[in-house]
Write a protein that holds these residues in place. Structure first.
Motif, mmCIF file in Angstrom:
data_model
loop_
_atom_site.group_PDB
_atom_site.id
_atom_site.type_symbol
_atom_site.label_atom_id
_atom_site.label_comp_id
_atom_site.label_asym_id
_atom_site.label_seq_id
_atom_site.Cartn_x
_atom_site.Cartn_y
_atom_site.Cartn_z
ATOM 1 N N UNK A 169 1.002 -1.094 0.019
ATOM 2 C CA UNK A 169 0.012 0.108 0.055
ATOM 3 C C UNK A 169 1.001 1.243 0.140
ATOM 4 N N UNK A 170 0.813 2.218 -0.981
ATOM 5 C CA UNK A 170 1.400 3.336 -0.932
ATOM 6 C C UNK A 170 0.557 4.633 -1.219
ATOM 7 N N UNK A 171 0.789 5.505 -0.282
ATOM 8 C CA UNK A 171 0.056 6.772 -0.155
ATOM 9 C C UNK A 171 0.564 7.920 -0.785
ATOM 10 N N UNK A 172 0.042 8.896 -1.517
ATOM 11 C CA UNK A 172 0.655 10.072 -2.078
ATOM 12 C C UNK A 172 1.738 9.661 -3.135
ATOM 13 N N UNK A 173 1.227 8.658 -4.099
ATOM 14 C CA UNK A 173 2.128 8.181 -5.182
ATOM 15 C C UNK A 173 2.333 9.061 -6.035
ATOM 16 N N UNK A 174 1.638 10.143 -6.197
ATOM 17 C CA UNK A 174 2.027 11.081 -7.092
ATOM 18 C C UNK A 174 3.244 11.757 -6.773
ATOM 19 N N UNK A 175 3.917 11.897 -5.837
ATOM 20 C CA UNK A 175 5.210 12.349 -5.580
ATOM 21 C C UNK A 175 6.211 11.561 -5.705
ATOM 22 N N UNK A 176 6.419 10.415 -6.512
ATOM 23 C CA UNK A 176 7.443 9.619 -6.641
ATOM 24 C C UNK A 176 7.730 9.984 -8.019
ATOM 25 N N UNK A 177 9.330 10.068 -8.160
ATOM 26 C CA UNK A 177 9.645 10.454 -9.563
ATOM 27 C C UNK A 177 9.481 9.653 -10.797
ATOM 28 N N UNK A 178 9.201 9.945 -11.963
ATOM 29 C CA UNK A 178 9.032 9.112 -12.996
ATOM 30 C C UNK A 178 9.924 8.133 -13.120
ATOM 31 N N UNK A 179 11.094 8.051 -13.027
ATOM 32 C CA UNK A 179 11.862 6.923 -13.278
ATOM 33 C C UNK A 179 11.713 5.807 -12.142
ATOM 34 N N UNK A 180 11.441 6.244 -11.071
ATOM 35 C CA UNK A 180 11.168 5.399 -9.871
ATOM 36 C C UNK A 180 9.805 4.590 -10.115
ATOM 37 N N UNK A 181 8.686 5.415 -10.527
ATOM 38 C CA UNK A 181 7.525 5.026 -10.882
ATOM 39 C C UNK A 181 7.726 4.049 -12.002
ATOM 40 N N UNK A 182 8.384 4.135 -12.927
ATOM 41 C CA UNK A 182 8.707 3.083 -14.168
ATOM 42 C C UNK A 182 9.196 1.845 -13.654
ATOM 43 N N UNK A 183 10.159 2.023 -12.673
ATOM 44 C CA UNK A 183 10.801 0.831 -11.992
ATOM 45 C C UNK A 183 9.633 -0.119 -11.070
ATOM 46 N N UNK A 184 8.753 0.820 -10.368
ATOM 47 C CA UNK A 184 7.652 0.114 -9.792
ATOM 48 C C UNK A 184 6.966 -0.604 -10.713
ATOM 49 N N UNK A 185 6.454 0.164 -11.672
ATOM 50 C CA UNK A 185 5.471 -0.626 -12.696
ATOM 51 C C UNK A 185 6.106 -1.920 -13.281
ATOM 52 N N UNK A 186 7.178 -1.673 -13.575
ATOM 53 C CA UNK A 186 8.074 -2.814 -14.229
ATOM 54 C C UNK A 186 8.151 -4.121 -13.316
#
Length: 395
Positions: A173-190
């Motif tokens: 569970x991750x709250x306020x996910x919009x603050x994560x930088x795009x490259x790190x979001x990409x890694x999480x999605x992968x």
């Protein structure tokens, strides 16, 4: 009314006495978690909505549902200025340590802890804020390339294998996910994509402002197929009524129909505002049933409380140019507004205001429902801006 018995709970993520109108979503995520546990395909979910709609409360209630069903969970909040690896590493360590207590999963959980050790040691060069206990020595070649996208994928695989061996699932569970930088979001999605491909029991439940959907899509084009994006909005009238009536009834208090309708009208069904008006109305009333006059009295104190807390804490983070931009938005209404209309009201050309708009999006104050449109992420913020910057002096 006894102030001690006031049932309402206005606060940041404070559970309300009655979580109304969210049962269908809770059930759908429970189904996804149970499907993951038995190895069936299960979509992760991203809860998106404005401030004050109850995303954090709902996220925590869903987590409670999961834990009650025997699902392992971790929860983090992604504040500005912290890296995702630094937030995830300690929580994943705790999850792996718990899984290592299950005999059938011990070896895989220990290998996961070795993967975590390699992950943290190699990525600390890039993300200096990673701090996590090392329970085992790293295993060479396991999650230790120093590349976040590759290493997070390998780490999530090991966690998923341990959860599968334990006969459970892991819900992140991750709250306020919009603050994560795009490259790190990409890694999480992968990483989530890989666990889904391998049918490992790992589910991600995130929450964030409306721009989260676009940020995930920009990070990885397949994100919209990987996640469900339920919109968390104002409560429907029937649910909003229940959110006020049931807590009162539990205390043996009634509310006149016209008083209840007045609360629904002024709060527009937003969960946080319902709690504020409920709380202040309780204080304003002297006897049951609560009257429309009680609500009118409470509205004055409720607005003042919102101005000094919910609204003010966001306003104080703004630069003078950003305040003027939001005041121009407020001048032409609640929105959304075209960039050209805001610029005309501001007294500037559109291109010169692009950096201001971008900064406000980064701070989570506005978002873009459609190309060229701008809307507040905080309900009723237009009214606050007019109260705090009255007249025309702001121009």
């Amino acid at each position: 009314m006894d102030a001690i018995r006031n049932p309402f709970a206005p606060g940041a993520g404070t559970p309300p006495p009655e979580l109304a109108g969210r049962d269908d979503l809770r059930t759908s995520i429970q189904v996804a978690l149970e499907r993951a546990r038995i190895g069936r395909p299960a979509k992760s979910a991203m809860l998106v909505g404005l401030r004050g709609v109850g995303k954090t409360v709902l996220l925590d209630r869903i987590r409670g549902d999961a834990e009650a069903a025997g699902i392992h969970t971790v929860r983090i909040e992604a504040p500005e200025g912290r890296s995702l690896p630094a937030l995830l590493a300690p929580q994943l360590r705790q999850a792996l340590l718990r899984l290592s207590q299950v005999a059938a999963a011990r070896d895989l959980a220990v290998r996961g802890l070795r993967a975590l050790a390699g992950f943290a040691s190699k990525l600390k060069v890039t993300f200096g804020d990673i701090e996590v206990g090392m329970d085992y020595a790293p295993e060479p070649g396991l999650a230790d390339n120093g590349d976040l996208e590759h290493d997070l994928q390998a780490l999530f695989e090991q966690v998923g294998l341990a959860a599968k061996a334990a006969g459970t699932a892991l819900a992140v569970f991750i709250d306020e996910l919009q603050y994560v930088e795009e490259a790190q979001l990409a890694a999480l999605i992968t990483a989530m994509h890989r666990t889904e491909q391998r049918q490992l029991p790992v589910v991600l439940v995130g929450a964030g402002l409306p721009q989260l959907r676009g940020r995930l899509g920009n990070a990885k084009s397949y994100a919209e197929r990987l996640f469900d994006f339920p919109t968390i909005g104002p409560l429907a009238p029937q649910a909003a009524r229940r959110a006020i009536e049931k807590p009162l009834a539990d205390e043996g208090v009634r509310i006149a129909p016209e008083a209840l309708e007045q609360i629904l009208a002024v709060t527009q069904g937003y969960a946080y505002f319902l709690q504020q008006w409920g709380s202040h109305t309780w204080r304003a009333a002297s006897v049951s049933p609560i009257t429309a006059d009680d609500v009118a009295t409470a509205s004055t104190t409720a607005v003042a409380a919102l101005d000094e807390s919910f609204f003010r804490v966001r306003f104080d983070r703004l630069t003078p140019k950003e305040k003027k931009y939001l005041r121009a938005m407020a001048e032409i209404g609640p929105g959304p507004h075209r960039s050209g209309d805001i610029a005309a009201c501001y007294g500037a050309i559109v291109t010169s205001l692009a950096p201001v708009r971008s900064a406000l999006i980064t701070k989570g104050m506005v978002w873009s429902p459609n190309h060229g449109d701008t809307a507040f992420t905080v309900p009723m913020f237009d009214e606050f801006m007019k109260r705090t910057m009255p007249g025309d002096a702001w121009r």
